[in-house]
Design a protein around this motif. Structure first.
Motif, PDB file in Angstrom:
ATOM      1  N   UNK B  20       0.843  -1.193   0.000  1.00 44.94           N
ATOM      2  CA  UNK B  20       0.000   0.000   0.000  1.00 44.94           C
ATOM      3  C   UNK B  20       0.884   1.251   0.000  1.00 44.94           C
ATOM      4  N   UNK B  21       0.534   2.199  -0.848  1.00 46.25           N
ATOM      5  CA  UNK B  21       1.243   3.476  -0.842  1.00 46.25           C
ATOM      6  C   UNK B  21       0.726   4.336   0.301  1.00 46.25           C
ATOM      7  N   UNK B  22      -0.512   4.074   0.669  1.00 52.38           N
ATOM      8  CA  UNK B  22      -1.120   4.778   1.802  1.00 52.38           C
ATOM      9  C   UNK B  22      -1.902   3.719   2.570  1.00 52.38           C
ATOM     10  N   UNK B  23      -1.618   3.632   3.884  1.00 49.24           N
ATOM     11  CA  UNK B  23      -2.177   2.494   4.623  1.00 49.24           C
ATOM     12  C   UNK B  23      -2.975   2.971   5.835  1.00 49.24           C
ATOM     13  N   UNK B  24      -4.288   3.012   5.645  1.00 53.82           N
ATOM     14  CA  UNK B  24      -5.210   3.278   6.756  1.00 53.82           C
ATOM     15  C   UNK B  24      -4.869   4.581   7.505  1.00 53.82           C
ATOM     16  N   UNK B  25      -4.815   5.648   6.755  1.00 54.30           N
ATOM     17  CA  UNK B  25      -4.454   6.948   7.347  1.00 54.30           C
ATOM     18  C   UNK B  25      -5.718   7.706   7.735  1.00 54.30           C
ATOM     19  N   UNK B  26      -5.757   8.208   8.967  1.00 50.21           N
ATOM     20  CA  UNK B  26      -6.914   9.009   9.418  1.00 50.21           C
ATOM     21  C   UNK B  26      -6.400  10.238  10.174  1.00 50.21           C
ATOM     22  N   UNK B  27      -6.895  11.392   9.816  1.00 50.36           N
ATOM     23  CA  UNK B  27      -6.621  12.610  10.608  1.00 50.36           C
ATOM     24  C   UNK B  27      -7.513  13.729  10.086  1.00 50.36           C
ATOM     25  N   UNK B 215       2.196   5.150   6.202  1.00 52.42           N
ATOM     26  CA  UNK B 215       1.473   5.305   7.474  1.00 52.42           C
ATOM     27  C   UNK B 215       1.772   6.663   8.099  1.00 52.42           C
ATOM     28  N   UNK B 216       0.800   7.149   8.840  1.00 55.34           N
ATOM     29  CA  UNK B 216       0.975   8.411   9.554  1.00 55.34           C
ATOM     30  C   UNK B 216       1.709   8.094  10.850  1.00 55.34           C
ATOM     31  N   UNK B 217       2.927   8.643  11.024  1.00 58.07           N
ATOM     32  CA  UNK B 217       3.700   8.287  12.224  1.00 58.07           C
ATOM     33  C   UNK B 217       3.712   9.422  13.250  1.00 58.07           C
ATOM     34  N   UNK B 218       3.300  10.623  12.824  1.00 64.36           N
ATOM     35  CA  UNK B 218       3.223  11.719  13.798  1.00 64.36           C
ATOM     36  C   UNK B 218       2.296  12.791  13.270  1.00 64.36           C
ATOM     37  N   UNK B 219       1.528  13.401  14.193  1.00 65.42           N
ATOM     38  CA  UNK B 219       0.643  14.512  13.790  1.00 65.42           C
ATOM     39  C   UNK B 219       0.382  15.388  15.008  1.00 65.42           C
ATOM     40  N   UNK B 220       0.845  16.609  14.919  1.00 66.02           N
ATOM     41  CA  UNK B 220       0.600  17.546  16.024  1.00 66.02           C
ATOM     42  C   UNK B 220       1.136  18.912  15.611  1.00 66.02           C
ATOM     43  N   UNK B 221       1.000  19.861  16.553  1.00 63.88           N
ATOM     44  CA  UNK B 221       1.632  21.149  16.244  1.00 63.88           C
ATOM     45  C   UNK B 221       3.133  20.933  16.309  1.00 63.88           C
ATOM     46  N   UNK B 222       3.879  21.801  15.661  1.00 62.07           N
ATOM     47  CA  UNK B 222       5.333  21.645  15.617  1.00 62.07           C
ATOM     48  C   UNK B 222       5.909  21.701  17.037  1.00 62.07           C
ATOM     49  N   UNK B 223       5.421  22.673  17.842  1.00 64.55           N
ATOM     50  CA  UNK B 223       5.950  22.828  19.208  1.00 64.55           C
ATOM     51  C   UNK B 223       5.724  21.562  20.023  1.00 64.55           C
ATOM     52  N   UNK B 224       4.507  21.016  19.935  1.00 63.07           N
ATOM     53  CA  UNK B 224       4.215  19.803  20.705  1.00 63.07           C
ATOM     54  C   UNK B 224       5.113  18.655  20.289  1.00 63.07           C
ATOM     55  N   UNK B 225       5.304  18.513  18.981  1.00 62.19           N
ATOM     56  CA  UNK B 225       6.126  17.393  18.490  1.00 62.19           C
ATOM     57  C   UNK B 225       7.578  17.543  18.947  1.00 62.19           C
ATOM     58  N   UNK B 226       8.087  18.767  18.864  1.00 63.97           N
ATOM     59  CA  UNK B 226       9.486  18.994  19.251  1.00 63.97           C
ATOM     60  C   UNK B 226       9.689  18.733  20.740  1.00 63.97           C
ATOM     61  N   UNK B 227       8.730  19.205  21.551  1.00 61.34           N
ATOM     62  CA  UNK B 227       8.906  19.003  23.002  1.00 61.34           C
ATOM     63  C   UNK B 227       8.675  17.528  23.380  1.00 61.34           C
ATOM     64  N   UNK B 228       7.714  16.933  22.683  1.00 56.50           N
ATOM     65  CA  UNK B 228       7.411  15.521  22.968  1.00 56.50           C
ATOM     66  C   UNK B 228       8.620  14.620  22.689  1.00 56.50           C
TER      67      UNK B 228
END
Lengths: 425, 248
Positions: B20-27, B215-228
């Motif tokens: 699959x080029x795209x596999x069960x992506x939801x957002x 697959x979607x491996x991360x989704x958030x605001x940039x600040x949240x992702x960087x701090x996380x």
């Protein structure tokens, strides 16, 4: 409607920006029709107007050699040039070096031998009725043959028709001699006055009637073949411009963008159809105008338009649509522009060759004539032949129109299937 | 902020492909977001964007657009409000910017007087007024990118998809493009953006989606992702989550 108009305008702008494409579509067919018509005109004239140059070497000491020459001149087919004292090898050399294609050598004692032959035949006939005695037969050498020399380039069919003319004229001389001899054997000094005229009147005439449905007779000439033929070729050669254009658009980002806009690729195709029908019709108008108004000033026959103008419009429109449908089909199925251009050009050339564009279909072998019926160009030229040479009767046009309609439908269905499979429409 | 695009269980398997080029992506994409979709080569970014724009159909799952009243809108109707700027130059190089924009604008059904005014404004903002009647094929790469962008936004889109909008352009053109995109977003346009320029993405996007192997491996605001993930830059985060191995 606004979308369609904008699309047509875009296609028109793309067209006028494609200078090479325009040259291919307008200048190439004009040059082709000029050059090919000039070249072919001499061939048509050879058959229709020009007299064939013929050399006659008359070695006969009597009058019948001259009579044969006079008769051949009167047929209107030959321009007789008399030469004396030429050997067989000299004659062959003259033919190979000169413009003449045929030479006839009348042997020595031609008159004497013919008269002896006629006398013996008439005595033979009268002796059957016991009106003459076979002891009156004259001693006669075998009549030496006439010799016909020909240039090897002369077509076989043409050579046979010359041979037939020669035999026919010899028969006239032989028959006359025989009748003279019959009268002479019966004690008349010459054929009674009026009898010769009666023989001529008794001859069965042959009326030549051209098979066309209009009142006037149109003699085929190079213009009437080449003008429609090369117009059709030009229309189908649009495959280079239009086919390539479709591939380019299909493969380019602009087409990807079109799929994100509330419109359909069908709109693009319809707008192309409008613009290229305009191109095809202007190509036709240009080439027909040249045939009608410019050709006569170059010494070429003028194009005679058919009486069925509506038929001309219908055939022209269907021919144009067929050319465009074919180009669209190639453009839709080709994977690259090079593929579209290469395949398209070769396909059109083959279709033209087997379809009777370059040489009329009737001179082709029968199997090639059958194969040629798959060529859309064949049906286009058939339509024009029906209009230009056969009077343009609608009944005669029906097969052509039907084929072209079916060809267009088939192309459009194949285009639709391909675009549907690729999720373009 | 309410969602403008809802992506549910989206999958795409191309015919003949084993994976699959795209596999069960939801957002969801919120109205007014500047969402950056990042991922290595073959991650599924272009496939996702192509499905969102209606260029290709998904094998499974759905994409739902919503208007300001949160009512569902069909993709066909939404196309009038979508803008797309593909990575490839998607215009007719034989035509001028004005002729290209007149054509694409007419396809959106924009009335002629309004369209002419819009074209003049756009070309002025993007620094193309002086060449508006010259053939695009003779333009520099940066100018072509600006023409590409102008066509994508001729319909004042509510959602604008940008696939590598600044690839191969000079600094001045890049600055002009990014500044104008910022202005558009200020005016309410939701922007979905992909790029390999991490610094540009870090500066421009407020929300990041990371894709890898469909697959979607991360989704958030940039600040949240960087701090996380305790990272200081988008590029470092990207390498940490997707690895340093070559991707074909």
């Amino acid at each position: 409607m606004t979308k369609l108009l904008a699309s047509i305008k875009k296609e028109f702008l793309l067209l006028i920006n494609d200078k090479v494409g325009l040259l291919l579509m307008y200048l190439m067919p004009v040059l082709l029709v000029f050059v090919i018509t000039l070249v072919q005109d001499s061939t048509f004239k050879l058959v229709n107007e020009n007299k064939l140059e013929i050399i006659i070497v008359n070695n006969d000491e009597g009058s019948l050699g001259d009579t044969l020459m006079a008769q051949l001149s009167r047929t209107g087919t030959f321009h007789v040039e008399q030469k004396k004292q030429l050997s067989d090898s000299d004659i062959q050399k003259t033919l190979l070096d000169g413009s003449e294609l045929i030479a006839i050598k009348i042997p020595e004692r031609f008159t004497e031998n013919l008269r002896a032959k006629a006398k013996n035949v008439s005595i033979g006939m009268l002796s059957e009725f016991e009106l003459a005695d076979t002891s009156d037969f004259v001693a006669q050498d075998a009549v030496p043959p006439l010799k016909m020399f020909y240039d090897p380039v002369l077509q076989e069919s043409f050579r046979f028709s010359i041979l037939s003319t020669l035999y026919a004229n010899l028969s006239v001389i032989e028959n006359r001699l025989m009748i003279e001899q019959l009268y002479s054997e019966m004690g008349f000094d010459e054929i009674p006055t009026g009898m010769e005229e009666k023989f001529k009147e008794n001859r069965i005439n042959i009326d030549q009637i051209s098979a066309n449905t209009s009142s006037g007779e149109i003699i085929p000439n190079s213009t009437q073949h080449n003008v429609p033929a090369w117009s059709i070729f030009a229309m189908f050669f649009m495959v280079i411009s239009l086919g390539g254009n479709i591939v380019k658009e299909r493969l380019s980002g602009s087409f990807i963008r079109l799929r994100t806009i509330p419109t359909s690729f069908s709109l693009v195709l319809i707008s192309k159809l409008f613009v290229y029908v305009f191109v095809a019709i202007t190509q036709l108008a240009l080439i027909f105008a040249l045939g009608k108004f410019v050709f006569p000033s170059l010494g070429l026959p003028a194009l005679e338009l058919p009486s069925n103008i509506l038929g001309l419009i219908v055939v022209s429109l269907l021919s144009a649509l067929s050319a465009i449908s074919f180009a669209m089909l190639v453009g839709t199925y080709a994977k690259t522009q090079e593929q579209a251009n290469g395949f398209g050009a070769i396909a059109v050339i083959i279709f033209a060759a087997i379809g009777g564009i370059w040489v009329p279909s009737f001179v082709m072998p029968s199997y090639l004539q059958t194969i040629g019926m798959i060529s859309p160009l064949h049906w286009c030229i058939e339509g024009y032949y029906t209009l230009f040479l056969k009077g343009g009767d609608w009944y005669l046009l029906t097969p052509t129109l039907l084929f072209l309609i079916l060809f267009n439908l088939a192309c459009q269905i194949l285009i639709y299937i391909k675009l549907k499979i690729q999720n373009y429409i | 902020m309410a969602a403008i695009v809802e992506i549910q269980n989206l999958s795409k398997q191309y015919s003949g492909a084993s994976e699959y080029s795209l596999d069960n992506v939801s957002f969801q994409i919120k109205r007014g977001d500047k969402l950056g979709i990042f991922g290595p080569n073959g991650a599924g970014k272009t496939t996702l964007m192509s499905i969102l724009c209606g260029i290709i159909s998904p094998s499974d799952g759905s994409v739902t657009f919503r208007n300001k009243n949160e009512e569902k809108i069909e993709l066909r109707s939404m196309l009038f409000k979508l803008g797309y700027v593909p990575q490839d130059f998607s215009f007719y190089p034989e035509l001028s910017p004005y002729q290209n924009l007149m054509y694409f604008g007419a396809l959106y059904g924009i009335p002629k007087p309004e369209l002419k005014k819009k074209i003049e404004e756009l070309l002025s903002v993007l620094g193309l007024s002086h060449v508006m009647h010259k053939k695009v094929g003779k333009f520099s790469g940066g100018m072509k990118r600006r023409v590409n962008l102008a066509i994508g936004i001729i319909n004042d889109p509510e959602v604008l998809f940008l696939d590598e909008p600044t690839v191969g352009v000079d600094v001045q053109s890049k600055n002009a493009i990014m500044t104008y995109l910022e202005e558009l977003n200020q005016q309410g346009t939701t922007i979905i953006y992909t790029s390999h320029h991490m610094n540009e993405g870090q500066e421009f996007c407020n929300c990041i989606a990371l894709l890898d192997k469909g697959s979607l491996i991360a989704l958030d605001t940039l600040d949240n992702l960087l701090s996380q993930h305790e990272e200081k830059s988008l590029e470092a985060l990207f390498l940490r989550l997707t690895g340093i191995e070559y991707r074909d």
